[in-house]
Scaffold this active site. Structure first.
Site, PDB file in Angstrom:
ATOM      1  N   GLY A 189      -3.436  -6.822   6.895  1.00 43.36           N
ATOM      2  CA  GLY A 189      -3.426  -5.374   6.692  1.00 43.36           C
ATOM      3  C   GLY A 189      -2.143  -4.858   6.091  1.00 43.36           C
ATOM      4  O   GLY A 189      -1.843  -3.666   6.148  1.00 43.36           O
ATOM      5  N   LYS A 209      -3.980  -4.101   1.917  1.00 46.47           N
ATOM      6  CA  LYS A 209      -3.763  -2.758   1.368  1.00 46.47           C
ATOM      7  C   LYS A 209      -3.800  -2.715  -0.158  1.00 46.47           C
ATOM      8  O   LYS A 209      -4.287  -1.758  -0.738  1.00 46.47           O
ATOM      9  CB  LYS A 209      -2.388  -2.230   1.820  1.00 46.47           C
ATOM     10  CG  LYS A 209      -2.367  -1.684   3.230  1.00 46.47           C
ATOM     11  CD  LYS A 209      -2.821  -0.246   3.248  1.00 46.47           C
ATOM     12  CE  LYS A 209      -2.652   0.424   4.590  1.00 46.47           C
ATOM     13  NZ  LYS A 209      -3.342  -0.193   5.716  1.00 46.47           N
ATOM     14  N   ASP A 269      -2.085   5.742   6.993  1.00 43.46           N
ATOM     15  CA  ASP A 269      -1.189   6.002   5.857  1.00 43.46           C
ATOM     16  C   ASP A 269      -1.827   6.838   4.757  1.00 43.46           C
ATOM     17  O   ASP A 269      -1.794   6.472   3.573  1.00 43.46           O
ATOM     18  CB  ASP A 269      -0.685   4.665   5.256  1.00 43.46           C
ATOM     19  CG  ASP A 269       0.169   3.909   6.257  1.00 43.46           C
ATOM     20  OD1 ASP A 269       0.402   4.434   7.366  1.00 43.46           O
ATOM     21  OD2 ASP A 269       0.608   2.793   5.933  1.00 43.46           O
ATOM     22  N   TYR A 293      -2.095   6.680  14.355  1.00 42.19           N
ATOM     23  CA  TYR A 293      -2.431   5.392  14.978  1.00 42.19           C
ATOM     24  C   TYR A 293      -1.341   4.877  15.908  1.00 42.19           C
ATOM     25  O   TYR A 293      -1.388   3.738  16.348  1.00 42.19           O
ATOM     26  CB  TYR A 293      -2.763   4.349  13.905  1.00 42.19           C
ATOM     27  CG  TYR A 293      -1.714   4.213  12.821  1.00 42.19           C
ATOM     28  CD1 TYR A 293      -0.561   3.459  13.024  1.00 42.19           C
ATOM     29  CD2 TYR A 293      -1.866   4.856  11.598  1.00 42.19           C
ATOM     30  CE1 TYR A 293       0.402   3.345  12.040  1.00 42.19           C
ATOM     31  CE2 TYR A 293      -0.910   4.748  10.604  1.00 42.19           C
ATOM     32  CZ  TYR A 293       0.218   3.996  10.831  1.00 42.19           C
ATOM     33  OH  TYR A 293       1.170   3.892   9.855  1.00 42.19           O
ATOM     34  N   ASN A 301      -0.805  -8.087  12.544  1.00 46.71           N
ATOM     35  CA  ASN A 301      -0.667  -7.870  11.098  1.00 46.71           C
ATOM     36  C   ASN A 301       0.685  -8.476  10.730  1.00 46.71           C
ATOM     37  O   ASN A 301       1.713  -7.830  10.874  1.00 46.71           O
ATOM     38  CB  ASN A 301      -0.680  -6.357  10.826  1.00 46.71           C
ATOM     39  CG  ASN A 301      -0.443  -6.027   9.357  1.00 46.71           C
ATOM     40  OD1 ASN A 301      -0.929  -6.719   8.466  1.00 46.71           O
ATOM     41  ND2 ASN A 301       0.311  -4.969   9.100  1.00 46.71           N
TER      42      ASN A 301
HETATM   43  C1  GDL Z   1       1.596   0.555   8.640  1.00 46.68           C
HETATM   44  C2  GDL Z   1       0.326   0.173   8.004  1.00 46.68           C
HETATM   45  C3  GDL Z   1       0.256  -1.301   7.668  1.00 46.68           C
HETATM   46  C4  GDL Z   1       1.621  -1.887   7.342  1.00 46.68           C
HETATM   47  C5  GDL Z   1       2.494  -1.655   8.537  1.00 46.68           C
HETATM   48  C6  GDL Z   1       3.879  -2.246   8.441  1.00 46.68           C
HETATM   49  C7  GDL Z   1      -0.910   0.306  10.121  1.00 46.68           C
HETATM   50  C8  GDL Z   1      -2.113   0.780  10.835  1.00 46.68           C
HETATM   51  N1  GDL Z   1      -0.827   0.583   8.824  1.00 46.68           N
HETATM   52  O1  GDL Z   1       1.760   1.664   9.005  1.00 46.68           O
HETATM   53  O2  GDL Z   1      -0.631  -1.449   6.602  1.00 46.68           O
HETATM   54  O3  GDL Z   1       1.527  -3.245   7.052  1.00 46.68           O
HETATM   55  O4  GDL Z   1       2.649  -0.288   8.741  1.00 46.68           O
HETATM   56  O5  GDL Z   1       4.582  -1.760   7.338  1.00 46.68           O
HETATM   57  O6  GDL Z   1      -0.059  -0.295  10.719  1.00 46.68           O
END
Ligand code: GDL
Length: 672
Positions: A15, A46, A123, A167, A261
């Site tokens: 992600g 993304k 975002d 979130y 992530n």
């Molecule tokens: C974020 C982004 C994610 C990104 C991460 C770290 C979420 C839900 N969305 O806000 O795509 O990789 O920060 O930079 O975490």
């Protein structure tokens, strides 16, 4: 809460921003997930066009083929592939054609065999367009309405995830329990849909049980953690090889799942995913066994050791990137000879063949400690920082007692040894057979090797030795002496900069003195003057230069120096009647009527903040004013940007328009 039996979702979300993983990396991920007992992969890269920017576009037959292969590869490994779309950049929630586009796209992926889906609204801009404002009472209502309809259209998949725009707790106004957005989502989102949550912050240092209980009450369901603890897409100098940490296992029964992530680079995620798997293994542990199991809770240190031990084996495999040395990577066993030397055998007096020392578990432990976690350096990194800090503060001075000198030398030697172990680790890593892992790590290990080598050279300089010229910390270093590029420069100017983890809150103890110039200062003043001339490389004769060089004496109380612990680091000289220093009619009479005085100023680039330099100028200006001067000018070589920019920030001096001025000269002036 849904009646469906719900297995704890554990695994990975792809992600992050930046280059998505390749299909073969994803397949390799499924293999690892299966081996380590993880069950979910959320597809959400993304910067994949058709995931976010062109979310409406259907897949071409070739892309479809690839996705189908991926979906069945996941199935074969017992991994649930959750396909996500991020339509939030430009969707109009109230337009039925947009809803149809979502259904069409997810319907296509469903046709490829995918059974689990997600809609992500992280975002994005939270201001609704006029059409949506008319149709919906709030942004949350708009998202929930569309998501519920898609969920029903797909016949209520067993796994359907929703990522809210707020979130994490830090995004909620005024608080999690009182967030109108989250309350609407909690109340109206279909109970069969699960909600992603990153914890107190985007990158959460800790996730407490209380914080999860709080958000679950608002969401009316336990969240799925989207964990950014190992994400590195926000800083190209960082990589996270520390263990999954600061999430108590008591969270497990209170969560619907955890997806990490991780780092953008696939291979270094071995540790992130392995340690998460160890943590998740506590989901299977029977709570009724608690009594027997005492003391066996998740231990990040131990989890890291297990991960690194397994990773070490991977380093020994001769994996190559696709296309390198004759085609795609084929795993080979460690004891197989990875290279051939074409039968070359050196003669007795020739150079022996280069042999690589094998990588060790200690090397990997050190590597992990240098690239640990976002809010924490590993033990050796902390030790190195502490030692450098101490060595810098207690650098041996001429008046130090010998005992202190001895301690300093011992600690300097120890620091040198630590730096050397980093360099050796780099050497062994770069000779390891597995080039796939190496290439993913390369920029980072090269960067730390460079940083450490500079620190080592600095300590040598403090101890009175002369480092190699390439490492000399002069005012004109090689580019590796001033690291981080433009972004680094911005960072250094912001208040959040500087040793956050280790020396948080320690004030800058640098002390500056402003005092009258004395003839003994002349060599140091001339040094700064010459350095500036070398930097600007412009040979222009300035009136001010004659003051600095001592050909003309400055006016009373108009020669001051700025001094720090290392000596003179700035100066200002001024003369009330500039004309007396001119050998010819250098500037127009009209200018000299308004600005009869001249001032020469330089501040060394090692002075990071200009507040003391301002005082230096203010004192000189008031001396000139007392002497009856109406105004003062200062001359700059046009590419002496540093001083020019500095004077501009004072908001006192203006650039003067002077006829016939050479193009490489700028004159600034102020009335007194
Ligand atoms: C974020 C982004 C994610 C990104 C991460 C770290 C979420 C839900 N969305 O806000 O795509 O990789 O920060 O930079 O975490």
């Amino acid at each position: 809460m849904s009646k469906k039996s719900k297995m704890f979702l554990s695994g990975v979300v792809e992600g992050f921003y930046g280059r998505p993983w390749t299909m073969s990396q994803r397949k390799e991920l499924f293999r690892r997930e299966q081996k380590w007992g993880l069950n979910t992969y959320l597809y959400a890269p993304k910067d994949d066009y058709k995931h976010r920017m062109y979310w409406r576009d259907l897949y071409s037959p070739e892309e479809a083929e690839q996705l189908m292969t991926l979906i069945s590869a996941a199935k074969e490994r017992g991994v649930e592939l959750v396909y996500a779309l991020s339509p939030g950049l430009d969707i109009t929630f109230s337009n039925p054609r947009e809803l149809a586009a979502l259904k069409r796209k997810l319907g296509q992926v469903s046709g490829f065999g995918c059974r689990s889906f997600a809609l992500l609204f992280d975002d994005i801009e939270s201001e609704m367009c006029p059409a949506d404002k008319e149709a919906f009472g709030s942004f949350a209502e708009a998202q929930v309405s569309v998501t519920n309809q898609v969920f029903l259209h797909l016949k209520e998949p067993r796994v359907f995830l929703f990522c809210p725009t707020d979130y994490c707790a830090a995004f909620c106004t005024p608080s999690v329990p009182q967030s109108a957005y989250l309350n609407t989502v909690g109340e109206r989102l279909d109970a069969g849909i699960d909600i992603l949550w990153t914890g107190p912050k985007v990158v959460s240092q800790d996730i407490s049980v209380a914080s999860i209980e709080e958000v679950s009450a608002v969401l009316r369901r336990p969240p799925v953690i989207w964990d950014n603890i190992h994400a590195n897409d926000y800083d190209p100098q960082r990589l996270f090889l520390g263990p999954f940490k600061n999430r108590p296992t008591e969270l497990i029964p209170k969560l619907r799942g955890v997806l990490t992530n991780p780092n953008c680079e696939y291979e270094p995620n071995f540790v992130a995913i392995h340690t998460l798997a160890t943590w998740c293994s506590y989901a299977q542990k029977d709570v009724s066994m608690e009594g027997d199991d005492q003391g066996s809770d998740y231990n990040p240190h131990e989890a890291l050791r297990l991960a690194l031990t397994d990773w070490l084996v991977e380093f020994g495999r001769a994996d190559q990137p696709d296309g390198a040395r004759g085609g795609p990577s084929k795993p080979q066993v460690c004891d197989e000879e990875p290279m051939q030397t074409d039968g070359y055998v050196p003669g007795p007096k020739d150079n022996p063949l280069y042999t690589a020392e094998p990588l060790t578990l200690d090397d990997l432990t050190l590597l992990s400690e240098l690239f640990y976690l976002p809010y924490e350096h590993g033990a050796t990194a902390v030790l190195m920082l502490q030692e450098l800090h101490w060595l810098r503060r207690h650098g041996p001075g001429p008046r130090d007692p010998p005992e202190q000198g001895k301690e300093w030398r011992q600690r300097a030697e120890r620091f040198d040894g630590l730096c050397e172990s980093v360099v050796q680790m780099f050497n062994r890593l770069s000779n390891a057979p597995n080039r796939l892992i190496l290439y993913d790590l390369y920029n980072y290990i090269c960067d730390i090797k460079s940083g450490v080598t500079m620190a080592k050279a600095y300590v040598k300089t403090l101890g009175g030795q002369t480092p190699h010229p390439a490492l000399a910390l002069t005012d004109d270093p090689e580019p590796w002496g001033f690291r981080g590029g433009l972004s680094g420069e911005f960072q250094r100017m912001l208040p959040s900069h500087g040793n956050r983890d280790l020396f948080r809150g320690v004030p800058d103890t640098r002390v500056y003195f402003i005092r009258p110039f004395t003839p003994t200062d002349q060599p140091e003043v001339l040094k700064i003057f010459k350095e500036m001339q070398t930097e600007t490389q412009q040979k222009v004769e300035l009136v001010g230069d004659r003051l600095v060089e001592g050909q003309v004496s400055p006016s009373l109380s108009c020669s001051l120096v700025l001094e720090d612990a290392a000596g003179v680091c700035g100066y200002v000289f001024a003369l009330s009647d500039a004309k007396t220093a001119m050998t010819k009619a250098q500037y127009p009479e009209t200018m000299l009527q308004d600005f009869p005085s001249v001032m020469a100023i330089q501040i060394h680039s090692r002075v990071p903040d200009h507040s003391t330099a301002k005082q230096l100028i203010q004192q000189t200006l008031s001396s000139l004013r007392v002497s009856g001067s109406k105004g003062v000018f200062s001359e700059f070589r046009s590419n002496d940007r540093r001083m020019f920019d500095f004077l501009k920030t004072l908001d006192v001096f203006q650039v003067l328009k002077v006829d016939g001025l050479p193009t490489n000269l700028v004159i600034m002036g102020t009335k007194l």
